[in-house]
Motif scaffolding. Structure first.
Motif, mmCIF file in Angstrom:
data_model
loop_
_atom_site.group_PDB
_atom_site.id
_atom_site.type_symbol
_atom_site.label_atom_id
_atom_site.label_comp_id
_atom_site.label_asym_id
_atom_site.label_seq_id
_atom_site.Cartn_x
_atom_site.Cartn_y
_atom_site.Cartn_z
ATOM 1 N N GLU A 119 -8.943 -19.621 7.155
ATOM 2 C CA GLU A 119 -8.435 -20.439 8.249
ATOM 3 C C GLU A 119 -7.028 -20.863 7.864
ATOM 4 O O GLU A 119 -6.773 -21.217 6.710
ATOM 5 C CB GLU A 119 -9.297 -21.682 8.486
ATOM 6 C CG GLU A 119 -10.597 -21.415 9.204
ATOM 7 C CD GLU A 119 -10.425 -20.957 10.645
ATOM 8 O OE1 GLU A 119 -9.479 -21.418 11.330
ATOM 9 O OE2 GLU A 119 -11.240 -20.131 11.076
ATOM 10 N N LYS A 176 -16.833 -22.746 10.406
ATOM 11 C CA LYS A 176 -16.865 -21.294 10.228
ATOM 12 C C LYS A 176 -17.711 -20.917 9.017
ATOM 13 O O LYS A 176 -18.446 -19.923 9.050
ATOM 14 C CB LYS A 176 -15.453 -20.747 10.101
ATOM 15 C CG LYS A 176 -15.418 -19.238 10.115
ATOM 16 C CD LYS A 176 -14.037 -18.705 10.379
ATOM 17 C CE LYS A 176 -14.089 -17.194 10.535
ATOM 18 N NZ LYS A 176 -12.834 -16.634 10.950
ATOM 19 N N GLU A 180 -20.984 -18.457 9.182
ATOM 20 C CA GLU A 180 -21.069 -17.238 8.374
ATOM 21 C C GLU A 180 -22.294 -17.264 7.450
ATOM 22 O O GLU A 180 -22.911 -16.238 7.195
ATOM 23 C CB GLU A 180 -19.794 -17.030 7.559
ATOM 24 C CG GLU A 180 -18.569 -16.698 8.370
ATOM 25 C CD GLU A 180 -18.584 -15.293 8.969
ATOM 26 O OE1 GLU A 180 -19.378 -14.442 8.537
ATOM 27 O OE2 GLU A 180 -17.778 -15.056 9.881
#
Length: 185
Positions: A119, A176, A180
């Motif tokens: 990110e 995120k 994941e």
């Protein structure tokens, strides 16, 4: 369910995973952080995260390992943790009144499978006075942080605006990462 391990001694990353009620243990990677200077900043962050995760995975083959690395980039220059007070001062003066990028790379490793991602968040600092920088450095806070500041502590006073994932600037793109992780369980 496989055990989850955070391959980082960062208290901030640990707090973030605790915040979302994940059950995990911490095993700190002992790798020497090195990277190919030809890599772009995103590749550097992901590669260092993968090195950390793979290091811990060697002795924990039945676990899911999270490795992470955060770097600060200003005008193409990668800013790691300062070596001393002079370098911290230099970095903070460089960031003063400017926009820089914080890139957090993450690697999740389990057995023969791994995934890496990053990110990238834009952070703009206010103009900082020499007195503000000196006070902040005397606090000791910047000495173990990429770019010489932490957004979640006193360094938050320097931040004029942020565009992107706040948690990535803290050290782990939380949402995120959890998304994941789901594919590993």
């Amino acid at each position: 369910m496989k055990p989850l391990i955070l391959a980082s001694g960062s208290p901030r990353r640990k707090e973030l995973l605790q915040q979302v009620k994940l059950s995990f243990e911490v095993k700190v990677s002992t790798i020497e952080e090195t990277f190919d200077p030809k890599m772009n900043p995103e590749e550097i962050a992901m590669n260092l995260a993968l090195q950390k995760a793979e290091d811990v995975a060697r002795d924990n083959r039945e676990s899911v390992i999270i490795g992470a690395d955060t770097i600060v980039v200003h005008d193409g220059l990668v800013l790691g943790k300062p070596k001393d007070v002079d370098e911290a001062t230099y970095m903070l003066k460089m960031l003063s009144g400017n926009t820089h990028y914080v890139i957090s790379g993450v690697a999740i490793v389990s057995g023969d499978r791994h995934v890496t991602f990053f990110e990238k968040t834009a952070v703009t600092f206010w103009e900082l006075t020499d007195e503000e920088i000196e006070y902040y450095i005397k606090s000791g806070e910047p000495m173990d942080k990429a770019g010489s500041y932490g957004i979640q502590e006193v360094g938050a006073l320097f931040v004029k605006e942020i565009h992107g994932d706040y948690f990535s600037v803290v050290g782990l793109p939380l949402s995120k990462t959890v998304r994941e992780l789901k594919s590993f369980f």
